[in-house]
Design a protein around this motif. Structure first.
Motif, PDB file in Angstrom:
ATOM      1  N   ILE A 178      -0.460   1.377   8.547  1.00  0.00           N
ATOM      2  CA  ILE A 178      -0.311   0.191   7.707  1.00  0.00           C
ATOM      3  C   ILE A 178       1.098  -0.341   7.935  1.00  0.00           C
ATOM      4  O   ILE A 178       2.074   0.359   7.680  1.00  0.00           O
ATOM      5  CB  ILE A 178      -0.485   0.526   6.205  1.00  0.00           C
ATOM      6  N   ILE A 181      -7.640   0.094   4.117  1.00  0.00           N
ATOM      7  CA  ILE A 181      -6.743   1.223   3.905  1.00  0.00           C
ATOM      8  C   ILE A 181      -7.585   2.489   3.936  1.00  0.00           C
ATOM      9  O   ILE A 181      -8.528   2.648   3.151  1.00  0.00           O
ATOM     10  CB  ILE A 181      -5.995   1.117   2.557  1.00  0.00           C
ATOM     11  N   TYR A 190      -7.435   6.590   3.608  1.00  0.00           N
ATOM     12  CA  TYR A 190      -6.572   7.663   3.141  1.00  0.00           C
ATOM     13  C   TYR A 190      -7.369   8.908   2.851  1.00  0.00           C
ATOM     14  O   TYR A 190      -8.604   8.897   2.806  1.00  0.00           O
ATOM     15  CB  TYR A 190      -5.732   7.252   1.930  1.00  0.00           C
ATOM     16  N   ASP A 193      -9.423  -4.175  -4.932  1.00  0.00           N
ATOM     17  CA  ASP A 193      -9.716  -3.253  -3.844  1.00  0.00           C
ATOM     18  C   ASP A 193     -11.094  -2.660  -4.100  1.00  0.00           C
ATOM     19  O   ASP A 193     -11.442  -2.353  -5.227  1.00  0.00           O
ATOM     20  CB  ASP A 193      -8.635  -2.182  -3.666  1.00  0.00           C
ATOM     21  N   PRO A 231       0.807  -1.220   0.000  1.00  0.00           N
ATOM     22  CA  PRO A 231       0.000   0.000   0.000  1.00  0.00           C
ATOM     23  C   PRO A 231       0.839   1.269   0.000  1.00  0.00           C
ATOM     24  O   PRO A 231       0.401   2.316  -0.481  1.00  0.00           O
ATOM     25  CB  PRO A 231      -0.813  -0.107   1.294  1.00  0.00           C
ATOM     26  N   ILE A 282      -0.382  -6.678   0.907  1.00  0.00           N
ATOM     27  CA  ILE A 282      -1.828  -6.691   1.074  1.00  0.00           C
ATOM     28  C   ILE A 282      -2.312  -8.092   1.414  1.00  0.00           C
ATOM     29  O   ILE A 282      -1.647  -9.079   1.105  1.00  0.00           O
ATOM     30  CB  ILE A 282      -2.542  -6.201  -0.198  1.00  0.00           C
ATOM     31  N   ARG A 321     -12.016   5.023   2.069  1.00  0.00           N
ATOM     32  CA  ARG A 321     -11.682   3.766   2.747  1.00  0.00           C
ATOM     33  C   ARG A 321     -11.884   2.642   1.745  1.00  0.00           C
ATOM     34  O   ARG A 321     -12.935   2.538   1.125  1.00  0.00           O
ATOM     35  CB  ARG A 321     -12.565   3.548   3.964  1.00  0.00           C
ATOM     36  N   ILE A 339      -2.011   8.048   3.224  1.00  0.00           N
ATOM     37  CA  ILE A 339      -2.598   6.964   4.012  1.00  0.00           C
ATOM     38  C   ILE A 339      -2.666   7.447   5.454  1.00  0.00           C
ATOM     39  O   ILE A 339      -1.667   7.912   6.004  1.00  0.00           O
ATOM     40  CB  ILE A 339      -1.763   5.669   3.904  1.00  0.00           C
TER      41      ILE A 339
END
Length: 155
Positions: A44, A55, A57, A84, A25, A49, A70, A40
Motif C-alpha cells: 500500500i 487492502i 491483511y 470499507d 490504511p 484511501i 481482503r 497489511i
C-alpha cells in the motif's frame, strides 16, 4: 441475520487532521488490539484511501488463528465519509461506514458496521457466545487509542 454495530466519538481536531488519520490504511494497525496481530500484506503506497483500493491483511481474531481478510474501499466522499467492504474474510458479509461530522468541538466520528455470520445457526451461536464480545472489545480498544491520539492535551 444481519447484525449492526454502531459507535461514535468526538475528536478534538479539525477535519483535515481526522481525515488524514483515518484515510491512511497504515493507521489501521494503530487502532487494532495488539493481540490480533494485524498486518497489511499487500503493498500500500502512502496515499489516502480511494474508491476501489484493495487492502489485504492478516489478522488473528480468535485463539491465535491467523486468517486472511481482503477489503475494498467504496463510496469515498472526501472529508465526509467512506465505506470499507469485505471481499474475503471471516464474515458472510461485512460493510463498515465511517462518517465525519464537523461541530463546534471538532469532528464527530460515527461508525456503522453491518455484518452477517457464515454457517447459519452455528454462526449465530458463535456470534452470541464470542464474536459480539470480541467486536465490542475491538471498538472499545479503538476508542481508547483515539482518545489518546485526539483528545489528550499535550503539555
Amino acid at each position: 441475520m444481519i447484525y449492526l454495530l454502531q459507535s461514535e466519538q468526538q475528536l478534538n481536531c479539525d477535519m483535515e487532521t481526522a481525515w488524514n488519520f483515518f484515510s491512511s490504511p497504515h493507521n489501521l494497525a494503530k487502532i487494532t488490539p495488539d493481540d490480533m496481530n494485524f498486518i497489511i500484506v499487500n503493498e500500500i503506497l502512502d496515499v489516502p484511501i480511494y474508491e476501489g483500493m484493495i487492502i489485504d491483511y492478516k489478522i488473528s481474531p480468535l485463539f491465535g488463528i491467523t486468517m486472511k481478510w481482503r477489503t475494498k474501499i467504496k463510496k469515498v466522499r472526501h472529508h465526509l465519509s467512506f465505506t470499507d467492504q469485505q471481499l474475503k474474510g471471516p464474515y458472510k458479509q461485512w460493510s463498515h461506514f465511517h462518517e465525519f461530522i464537523p461541530n463546534e468541538h471538532g469532528i464527530l466520528m460515527k461508525d456503522i458496521v453491518r455484518y452477517e455470520m457464515p454457517f447459519g445457526f452455528f454462526g449465530r451461536l458463535v456470534h452470541r457466545l464470542i464474536i459480539h464480545k470480541k467486536l465490542e472489545h475491538i471498538f472499545n480498544y479503538r476508542y481508547q487509542v483515539l482518545e489518546k491520539v485526539f483528545n489528550t492535551e499535550k503539555k
